[in-house]
Design an enzyme around this catalytic site. Sequence first.
Site, mmCIF file in Angstrom:
data_model
loop_
_atom_site.group_PDB
_atom_site.id
_atom_site.type_symbol
_atom_site.label_atom_id
_atom_site.label_comp_id
_atom_site.label_asym_id
_atom_site.label_seq_id
_atom_site.Cartn_x
_atom_site.Cartn_y
_atom_site.Cartn_z
ATOM 1 C CD GLU A 79 36.886 42.574 35.795
ATOM 2 O OE1 GLU A 79 37.494 43.655 35.850
ATOM 3 O OE2 GLU A 79 35.926 42.302 36.532
ATOM 4 C CG HIS A 92 32.005 49.025 40.590
ATOM 5 N ND1 HIS A 92 31.474 47.876 41.150
ATOM 6 C CD2 HIS A 92 32.301 48.695 39.306
ATOM 7 C CE1 HIS A 92 31.457 46.899 40.253
ATOM 8 N NE2 HIS A 92 31.954 47.373 39.126
ATOM 9 C CE LYS A 128 34.289 46.766 44.233
ATOM 10 N NZ LYS A 128 32.897 46.448 43.903
#
Length: 442
Positions: A236, A83, A86
């Site tokens: 998740e 990611h 992020k």
Amino acid sequence: MAAVLGVDAQDDVLLRNATVPACLLPPDLAGIDAGALLSMDIGVVAGRIVSISPAGELEGSDGRSFDLDGGMVLPTLVDMHTHLDKGHIWPRRQNPDGTFLSALNAVGEDRVASWTADDVRARMEFGLRSAYVHGTSVIRTHIDSLPPQDEISWPVFVELRDKWKDRILLQGSCLFGVDRLIDHPGYLDSIADRVLASEGVLGAVTYMVPGLDDHLDAIFKAAIERGLSLDFHVDETKDPDSRTLKHIAEAAIRSGYDGKIVCGHCCSLARQQPDEIDATLDLVAKASIGVVSLPMCNMYLQDREQGRTPRWRGVTLLHEMKARGIPVAVSSDNTRDPFYAYGDLDLIEVYAQATRILQLDHPISDWISTVSYGAAEMLNVDAGRLTIGAAADLILFRARDWSELLSRPTGAREVLREGRTVADALPDYRELDHLMTKHGAA
């Protein structure tokens, strides 16, 4: 990380007495034991591998010869679930309690407050520079794609993909919660068209929401119509009632989709009953789905409660999947953000931690495939092996076997790209200080 050999692409080079995992070698050299470590000589001319032979068989070289003294050699590695958009927001937006929900909320707040094109570009490139120095040559990054962020981040991704194409093969996969499709019926076509225009991958986070099967059918239809690969964030959570992996496999079979499908995380599977696990894995195998586990991030987030020691490791069932022939990999996931406060996009660290967390040893076998050719195949790219004729993109270690390498993953290494030693230093975190105005960070 400092250069020891100082190899230059203009040199004709013979790397002697290298220890190489058999599973990474051409079939005629690998033998029948995929877990063996073999002593090899590697010839490099004009930045490409021209020969790989058992140590001592080559008589010499017109160029320079380096005795690696048994040091391990790996190809540059494949980080298939990251990611970058992020990454490195931790100094300004921390996770107050280390939980998944807090991470989700903190990232959402930071995205709205700070994710301009300049901010995203600087942090993504910081991550790319780190990965490059560590020895990564392929990365798939998920890109938060809720409007209006998609209009900002996707052009930045395309810019960086093109800028870095000679150093890192960069793929992008869109990321949105499947629940968005409940109230935004036009969104799927819009984001799928953006992904297609950006040569990306269609992805989503799946939850047990009403109409899940209909939403999955729509996603598969959008992918088939546009010829897109698929990459899902799946289950998740430690909740055993989260079974979206099964639904994805059923949707894949139902649709007749024949492209590449990756499912990441799949944590709740480890919390289910054996008969349910078996049924789901049978479907996953039939649907030709590959699974990537994110061991460092999932150990950080899963089963976390204040004042209570976690009871499980948070990872999915890679051993059982591999035994069924399901492609499996491990990857970095998040880096210094509310979902994972640590990490540096170093796949040697990831592999060392995965070996401990998932017990990828005794025997260690060919588990290095999870960050090399196995991950590459799941991304539909040719990488992660030592191949005659390929670029000499290599990682050279002083460590001589798995025990030494995994005991000291931060030990001496030298990265070669097209036969030239990478002299770049890891970027300094201070380079991001100008972006790190805190917004209520703990």
